[in-house]
Design a protein around this motif. Structure first.
Motif, PDB file in Angstrom:
ATOM      1  N   THR A 239       0.996  -0.891   0.303  1.00 18.18           N
ATOM      2  CA  THR A 239      -0.053  -0.027  -0.205  1.00 18.18           C
ATOM      3  C   THR A 239       1.036   1.132   0.017  1.00 18.18           C
ATOM      4  O   THR A 239       1.189   1.613   0.759  1.00 18.18           O
ATOM      5  CB  THR A 239      -1.294   0.301   1.383  1.00 18.18           C
ATOM      6  N   GLN A 240       0.862   2.137  -0.951  1.00 21.72           N
ATOM      7  CA  GLN A 240       1.542   3.100  -1.245  1.00 21.72           C
ATOM      8  C   GLN A 240       0.093   4.562  -0.801  1.00 21.72           C
ATOM      9  O   GLN A 240      -0.664   4.886  -2.035  1.00 21.72           O
ATOM     10  CB  GLN A 240       1.946   3.395  -2.274  1.00 21.72           C
ATOM     11  N   ALA A 241      -0.313   4.702   0.339  1.00 18.71           N
ATOM     12  CA  ALA A 241      -1.303   5.532   0.805  1.00 18.71           C
ATOM     13  C   ALA A 241      -1.614   7.079   0.325  1.00 18.71           C
ATOM     14  O   ALA A 241      -2.297   7.460  -0.051  1.00 18.71           O
ATOM     15  CB  ALA A 241      -1.509   5.966   2.403  1.00 18.71           C
ATOM     16  N   GLN A 242       0.115   7.367  -0.674  1.00 16.51           N
ATOM     17  CA  GLN A 242       0.438   8.608  -1.151  1.00 16.51           C
ATOM     18  C   GLN A 242       0.330   8.259  -2.091  1.00 16.51           C
ATOM     19  O   GLN A 242       0.516   7.747  -3.255  1.00 16.51           O
ATOM     20  CB  GLN A 242       1.051   9.712  -0.287  1.00 16.51           C
ATOM     21  N   THR A 243      -1.268   9.342  -2.847  1.00 20.46           N
ATOM     22  CA  THR A 243      -1.424   8.738  -4.724  1.00 20.46           C
ATOM     23  C   THR A 243      -0.148  10.194  -5.506  1.00 20.46           C
ATOM     24  O   THR A 243       0.399   9.760  -6.290  1.00 20.46           O
ATOM     25  CB  THR A 243      -2.917   9.141  -4.551  1.00 20.46           C
ATOM     26  N   GLU A 244      -0.537  11.489  -4.658  1.00 24.09           N
ATOM     27  CA  GLU A 244       0.653  12.818  -5.212  1.00 24.09           C
ATOM     28  C   GLU A 244       0.715  13.541  -4.655  1.00 24.09           C
ATOM     29  O   GLU A 244       0.061  13.400  -3.423  1.00 24.09           O
ATOM     30  CB  GLU A 244      -0.625  13.066  -6.451  1.00 24.09           C
ATOM     31  N   ILE A 245       1.986  14.128  -4.631  1.00 26.52           N
ATOM     32  CA  ILE A 245       2.622  14.647  -3.830  1.00 26.52           C
ATOM     33  C   ILE A 245       3.309  15.904  -4.334  1.00 26.52           C
ATOM     34  O   ILE A 245       3.984  15.321  -5.373  1.00 26.52           O
ATOM     35  CB  ILE A 245       3.791  14.117  -2.475  1.00 26.52           C
ATOM     36  N   SER A 246       3.670  16.889  -3.681  1.00 28.08           N
ATOM     37  CA  SER A 246       4.001  17.808  -4.714  1.00 28.08           C
ATOM     38  C   SER A 246       4.794  19.198  -4.219  1.00 28.08           C
ATOM     39  O   SER A 246       4.407  18.729  -2.889  1.00 28.08           O
ATOM     40  CB  SER A 246       2.823  18.703  -4.891  1.00 28.08           C
TER      41      SER A 246
END
Lengths: 113, 116
Positions: free
Chosen positions: B5-12
């Motif tokens: 599980t990679q809970a962070q879909t997008e990070i900016s």
């Protein structure tokens, strides 16, 4: 350049057809892996061959088959193609058969119309 | 069954910021491998690191570091002083270490955008 080659780069075909994707591993690598990357399914492991033998199978459909030849190149055959088979197909190679660093080819973009 | 599980879909982030990408995994195996891969906009997949389940030492490679915690089943990835070239999709993966050692399960990926 990873040293892994895949042909063709792009493939456009129609539903119901059959295609063959080809992969040449890095020189000296005995393992070849196939992966499918699509928007809805993400990155999925399909199958792993080591020195000509199938070692592990993932979510590979029965319509798909693969083999690794004595010269270590591999082919992934996709038959009775459906629209949902449209994806990027990656091949990777590694020296050993477990947990090694994998080197990926540039991928084959398959579009089924 | 194995799961990543990679809970962070997008990070900016803005250039020079530190950023941590989270990865949580599930497996019933006692021996396994964890991986991180990078997929830049050009599309190729690049191997970043492999960690054996018996080796809980953290690893640092330049601006990249990885924190493996078996107690929380996590294998997080930190980029220090991020750069625009770090913009990519990052995948965490888990593979078995025995007879099915080549079989990997991938997370859905985290898209990292580093703005100048």
């Amino acid at each position: 350049d990873s040293g892994v080659t895949q042909t063709p780069k792009h493939l456009i075909t129609a539903t119901g057809q059959r295609v063959t994707l080809r992969c040449s591993p890095r020189s000296g690598d005995l393992s070849v892996y196939w992966y499918q990357q699509s928007l809805d399914q993400g990155l999925q492991f399909l199958i792993h061959y080591y020195n000509g033998e199938e070692r592990a199978k993932g979510n590979i459909l029965e319509r798909f088959s693969a083999q690794q030849f004595p010269d270590l190149h591999s082919e992934l055959n996709l038959s009775s193609l459906e629209l949902g088979d449209s994806a990027l197909y990656f091949c990777a190679s590694s020296a050993g058969d477990r947990g090694d660093e994998q080197f990926f080819g540039p991928g084959t973009r398959l579009t089924v119309l | 069954a194995q799961k990543v599980t990679q809970a962070q879909t997008e990070i900016s982030v803005v250039e020079k910021e530190d950023v941590t990408l989270d990865c949580v995994y599930e497996t019933r195996d006692t021996t396994y491998y964890l991986f991180w891969y990078k997929q830049p906009p050009s599309g190729e997949l690049v191997f970043l690191i492999r960690r054996n389940s018996f080796d809980e030492q953290n690893e640092i490679s330049g601006r990249y570091s990885w924190n493996f915690q078996k107690s929380t089943s996590s294998f997080n990835f930190t980029i220090t002083a991020s750069q625009v070239v770090d913009s990519a999709v990052y995948f965490c993966a888990l593979s078995e270490a025995d007879t099915n050692a080549g079989k990997s399960t991938f997370g859905d990926g985290t898209t990292l955008t580093v703005k100048p």
